[in-house]
Scaffold this active site. Structure first.
Site, PDB file in Angstrom:
ATOM      1  N   HIS A 143      19.652  -7.239  44.780  1.00 19.23           N
ATOM      2  CA  HIS A 143      19.377  -8.010  45.988  1.00 19.23           C
ATOM      3  C   HIS A 143      18.074  -8.783  45.823  1.00 19.23           C
ATOM      4  O   HIS A 143      17.034  -8.190  45.521  1.00 19.23           O
ATOM      5  CB  HIS A 143      19.286  -7.081  47.202  1.00 19.23           C
ATOM      6  CG  HIS A 143      20.613  -6.655  47.730  1.00 19.23           C
ATOM      7  ND1 HIS A 143      20.820  -6.300  49.049  1.00 19.23           N
ATOM      8  CD2 HIS A 143      21.819  -6.541  47.121  1.00 19.23           C
ATOM      9  CE1 HIS A 143      22.092  -5.969  49.228  1.00 19.23           C
ATOM     10  NE2 HIS A 143      22.713  -6.103  48.060  1.00 19.23           N
ATOM     11  N   TYR A 167      17.728  -6.055  58.869  1.00 19.79           N
ATOM     12  CA  TYR A 167      16.887  -5.223  59.721  1.00 19.79           C
ATOM     13  C   TYR A 167      16.772  -5.932  61.065  1.00 19.79           C
ATOM     14  O   TYR A 167      16.270  -7.059  61.127  1.00 19.79           O
ATOM     15  CB  TYR A 167      15.496  -5.053  59.117  1.00 19.79           C
ATOM     16  CG  TYR A 167      15.442  -4.231  57.855  1.00 19.79           C
ATOM     17  CD1 TYR A 167      15.050  -2.899  57.880  1.00 19.79           C
ATOM     18  CD2 TYR A 167      15.769  -4.792  56.618  1.00 19.79           C
ATOM     19  CE1 TYR A 167      14.988  -2.136  56.720  1.00 19.79           C
ATOM     20  CE2 TYR A 167      15.708  -4.043  55.452  1.00 19.79           C
ATOM     21  CZ  TYR A 167      15.317  -2.720  55.514  1.00 19.79           C
ATOM     22  OH  TYR A 167      15.259  -1.972  54.354  1.00 19.79           O
ATOM     23  N   PRO A 213      12.571   5.975  56.714  1.00 21.23           N
ATOM     24  CA  PRO A 213      13.358   5.189  55.757  1.00 21.23           C
ATOM     25  C   PRO A 213      13.287   3.677  55.968  1.00 21.23           C
ATOM     26  O   PRO A 213      13.886   2.936  55.196  1.00 21.23           O
ATOM     27  CB  PRO A 213      14.789   5.704  55.987  1.00 21.23           C
ATOM     28  CG  PRO A 213      14.790   6.219  57.389  1.00 21.23           C
ATOM     29  CD  PRO A 213      13.416   6.754  57.638  1.00 21.23           C
ATOM     30  N   LYS A 257      11.278   3.578  50.925  1.00 22.84           N
ATOM     31  CA  LYS A 257      10.271   4.040  49.983  1.00 22.84           C
ATOM     32  C   LYS A 257      10.435   5.491  49.527  1.00 22.84           C
ATOM     33  O   LYS A 257       9.789   5.908  48.554  1.00 22.84           O
ATOM     34  CB  LYS A 257       8.866   3.880  50.594  1.00 22.84           C
ATOM     35  CG  LYS A 257       8.446   2.443  50.762  1.00 22.84           C
ATOM     36  CD  LYS A 257       8.270   1.775  49.416  1.00 22.84           C
ATOM     37  CE  LYS A 257       8.268   0.260  49.533  1.00 22.84           C
ATOM     38  NZ  LYS A 257       9.197  -0.382  48.653  1.00 22.84           N
ATOM     39  N   TYR A 277       7.815  -4.458  49.709  1.00 17.61           N
ATOM     40  CA  TYR A 277       9.221  -4.049  49.731  1.00 17.61           C
ATOM     41  C   TYR A 277       9.777  -3.864  48.321  1.00 17.61           C
ATOM     42  O   TYR A 277      10.489  -2.891  48.054  1.00 17.61           O
ATOM     43  CB  TYR A 277      10.055  -5.078  50.498  1.00 17.61           C
ATOM     44  CG  TYR A 277      11.422  -4.573  50.872  1.00 17.61           C
ATOM     45  CD1 TYR A 277      11.639  -3.863  52.047  1.00 17.61           C
ATOM     46  CD2 TYR A 277      12.527  -4.787  50.048  1.00 17.61           C
ATOM     47  CE1 TYR A 277      12.877  -3.389  52.402  1.00 17.61           C
ATOM     48  CE2 TYR A 277      13.782  -4.317  50.376  1.00 17.61           C
ATOM     49  CZ  TYR A 277      13.962  -3.616  51.566  1.00 17.61           C
ATOM     50  OH  TYR A 277      15.211  -3.140  51.896  1.00 17.61           O
TER      51      TYR A 277
END
Length: 389
Positions: free
Chosen positions: A72, A200, A292, A296, A384
């Site tokens: 991704h 998200y 979550p 991580k 990220y």
């Protein structure tokens, strides 16, 4: 029985460390209190940083990951009814993440370990690290008999509730914790994901996440209260609530199917300091937990493994203790940065029970700034994809 390194816990961190040690010619034994099929039945997150992928390659356990994993280059932040894409690759010089289920990581590491006839003891009851300040050993019970493994080092990869951290004297350890006032209701279904990248979503009704395990298996979450019950959520109710929290163009094309797993997970941040006690080392969830939201948890465990493996390899190959002595400070420096990032993502994207309309507007303003400022987006993307280790 004797070994060089006794590892308590056969989740991905214990298996990864064991395989790296094996590849380096360092003898190790892994113990776990449950059966192998129980471990493989656990459903966990599956967004891997490039550093984690490199460690799996080093452990000769990444063939299937590269064949079946989904790279991704970005993800979407959804708010105000729209998508705002974070271009991970463009903002970080080509870095990306890999979507590949933690269960599959565990399966691959188990297969590699078994191919080398390395010893893993399952269903080992009452595992305890002993005398780890001087002459370490591990005791366990199996088939009604107490066994002992003498070793040079003990590594606790046995999770938040495991015996390793609990064996440390209270005065020798300091714990930091934050409990979040909500949980995630997660659902797994064999259906194509609503989008090719993760979404998200920040919504007045609460947070939502659209993730995946493959292009035919989806993992979805909605924020729920801590006192909620899975039995209160039929599949139909879940799908309806998820649609409400997504932008209309995603809600309209969301495919549904009967779930085959549904659960509620509470969210917490937790760090134990230090992560070394004589010849005992804590790794992964035994030392730290993150919500979550920032993906991580597994990746932090992998960076712990990286630092500890360097120390153990240096100890056995170069007869130096420098890297082992640096394990706890090096690991914790990266842990706290990830804890901060996960806390920030969680705070920004969720609706807290006491969130006022004013605070909701502040969250929306922050998200608007974040997605329209290249500097702010870059900071998000760098965290990220994973800070270097």
């Amino acid at each position: 029985m004797r070994t060089q390194v006794a590892i308590i816990g056969s989740g991905p961190s214990g298996l990864l460390l064991g395989q790296l040690l094996t590849e380096a010619g360092i003898d190790n034994i892994i113990l776990d209190r449950v059966r192998k099929d129980h471990i493989l039945g656990r459903v966990r997150a599956g967004v891997l940083e490039e550093g984690t992928v490199r460690l799996l390659e080093k452990a000769q356990s990444a063939t299937r990951l590269h064949a079946e994993g989904l790279p991704h280059d970005g993800f979407s932040l959804a708010f105000d009814g729209r998508d705002h894409r974070i271009d991970l690759a463009g903002l970080t010089g080509g870095k990306r993440v890999m979507v590949y289920g933690q269960t599959e990581v565990t399966r691959d590491l188990m297969a590699r370990r078994e191919s080398g006839n390395c010893l893993t003891i399952y269903e080992a009851a009452n595992v305890r690290p002993r005398d780890f300040e001087a002459a370490p050993y591990v005791t366990y019970e199996k088939d009604g008999v107490t066994h002992r493994i003498d070793c040079d080092f003990v590594v606790g990869c046995d999770g938040f509730h495991g015996a390793s951290r609990k064996s440390v004297p209270t005065k020798a350890i300091r714990c930091f914790e934050k409990i979040y006032p909500f949980g995630w209701l997660g659902l797994l279904a064999d259906v194509a994901p609503v989008h090719h990248e993760l979404i998200y979503a920040n919504h007045r009704r609460g947070f939502a996440l659209c993730s995946m395990r493959s292009m035919t298996r989806s993992r979805y979450y909605v924020q729920c209260s801590l006192d909620d019950k899975v039995e209160n959520w039929s599949d139909d109710r879940f799908w309806e609530e998820l649609r409400r929290r997504l932008p209309a163009h995603h809600a309209e094309v969301l495919l549904t199917a009967p779930s085959f797993e549904k659960s509620i997970a509470p969210l917490r941040s937790f760090v134990a300091e230090p992560m070394r006690f004589g010849h005992l080392f804590l790794v992964g969830d035994a030392a730290h937990i993150v919500p979550p939201t920032g993906a991580k948890g597994l990746n932090l465990a992998a960076s712990d493994v990286h630092y500890l493996f360097l120390g153990l390899a240096e100890h056995y190959q170069d007869r130096s203790s420098a890297a082992l002595d640096a394990y706890s400070p090096n690991a914790l420096a990266r842990v706290w940065k990830a804890v901060r990032f996960s806390w920030w993502m969680t705070t920004m994207l969720h609706r807290f029970p006491d969130t006022s309309d004013f605070e909701q507007k502040i969250h929306e303003a922050e998200l608007d700034y974040l997605t329209h400022s290249r500097a702010a987006s870059t900071a998000l993307a760098e965290n990220y994809v994973g800070l270097p280790f």
